[in-house]
Design a protein around this motif. Structure first.
Motif, PDB file in Angstrom:
ATOM      1  N   ASP A 147       8.453   4.032   4.210  1.00  0.00           N
ATOM      2  CA  ASP A 147       7.265   3.757   3.427  1.00  0.00           C
ATOM      3  C   ASP A 147       7.840   2.714   2.123  1.00  0.00           C
ATOM      4  O   ASP A 147       7.319   1.855   1.845  1.00  0.00           O
ATOM      5  CB  ASP A 147       7.009   4.863   2.644  1.00  0.00           C
ATOM      6  N   PRO A 172       2.166   5.035  -0.862  1.00  0.00           N
ATOM      7  CA  PRO A 172       1.804   6.200  -1.454  1.00  0.00           C
ATOM      8  C   PRO A 172       1.936   6.197  -2.917  1.00  0.00           C
ATOM      9  O   PRO A 172       2.889   5.754  -3.550  1.00  0.00           O
ATOM     10  CB  PRO A 172       2.533   7.280  -0.680  1.00  0.00           C
ATOM     11  N   ASP A 214       0.796  -1.093   0.131  1.00  0.00           N
ATOM     12  CA  ASP A 214       0.081  -0.126  -0.209  1.00  0.00           C
ATOM     13  C   ASP A 214       0.942   1.070   0.056  1.00  0.00           C
ATOM     14  O   ASP A 214       0.738   2.108   1.074  1.00  0.00           O
ATOM     15  CB  ASP A 214      -0.917  -0.114   1.222  1.00  0.00           C
TER      16      ASP A 214
END
Length: 288
Positions: free
Chosen positions: A198, A65, A63
């Motif tokens: 991330d 960005p 998931d």
């Protein structure tokens, strides 16, 4: 990231790296496909079809960005880097196959890179803020290919000069990539901890999977050990400089370049460790 590092340094860096690639190429490298068709086709299928699919799976599963996800797919669509030849040489790979794959894939990427990247942009619905027009990519690759052709011309006219320049250009390419990665990380220093959080796992997994798939799939399909090692390095060592260049100069979004920058850090460590493992596996067994 509108600075001399990108407006001057980045195009110059890409030019030097591609000129170095040209110094290692001859017309015979493109003809060599007929000598090793199985190895070439399998490696290209892994790099052009399997790896982008795996990368997309990682992007969705983790998931990421949107802009980092686009950057991951841009990286996956980038051809093999010139460092792949060096790793292949160090770990008993078929360097001639590496050179052939790099040459062919760099041409094919003119068409596949914008397709894959634009599919990512469409998936994340970022057409309003990010655009990769095919005409612009062709223009970029024309700029990229000119240094390659110049390098090939130098080699054909004066092989001695090309041979002497090969090592310094390779070292210079590695240094330039390191400076670019550092520059991007400094430019994004306020968000770098978040970026590593991330995209660190995604880039690390993608690098490891690329190296392993690049070896296991060709090996399972019957290519030789040296060809499988070459394929592994070609598929696992992407042209991160090209991905960074397109992200910053064409897409005009530094955040998209972050996956390529972070990947570069993993790439050299993982490729070295994986090459060591493979070379130990393929080393002759000593008898007492």
């Amino acid at each position: 990231m509108d600075s001399p590092l990108t407006t001057v340094g980045l195009p110059l860096a890409l030019g030097i790296i591609m000129f170095g690639l040209g110094l290692s190429l001859t017309i015979a490298d493109f003809r060599r496909v007929r000598q090793h068709p199985r190895a070439v086709v399998i490696a290209l299928a892994c790099q052009l079809l399997l790896l982008p699919a795996i990368c997309f799976g990682l992007v969705v599963a983790l998931d990421l960005p949107p802009l980092l996800g686009i950057g991951m797919l841009l990286l996956a669509a980038s051809p093999g880097g010139t460092s792949a030849n060096l790793f292949s040489h160090l770990f008993r790979g078929d360097v001639a196959l590496n050179v052939t794959l790099t040459a062919i894939n760099s041409i094919i990427a003119i068409f596949t890179l914008p397709i894959i990247t634009n599919l990512a942009i469409d998936y994340f619905e970022r057409q309003d803020s990010v655009s990769l027009q095919f005409s612009k990519v062709v223009e970029v690759f024309a700029v990229v290919l000119v240094p390659v052709l110049l390098g090939m011309l130098v080699r054909s006219r004066n092989p001695g000069v090309a041979a002497r320049a090969d090592k310094p250009v390779r070292i210079g390419s590695a240094v330039i990539l390191a400076v670019l990665v550092l520059g991007i990380l400094v430019d994004q220093r306020d968000k770098i901890a978040d970026y590593f959080g991330d995209v660190g796992l995604a880039t690390g997994l993608f690098c490891a999977i690329s190296l392993v798939v690049g070896y296991v799939v060709p090996k399972a399909l019957g290519v030789t050990e040296s060809q499988a090692i070459a394929s592994s390095m070609e598929i696992g060592v992407h042209n991160a400089t090209l991905a960074i260049y397109i992200a910053v100069e064409v897409l005009d979004t530094t955040e998209i370049s972050v996956p390529a920058a972070v990947y570069s850090i993993f790439m050299f460590v993982f490729a070295g460790a994986w090459g060591y493992v493979l070379s130990r596996r393929s080393a002759p067994v000593r008898t007492t």
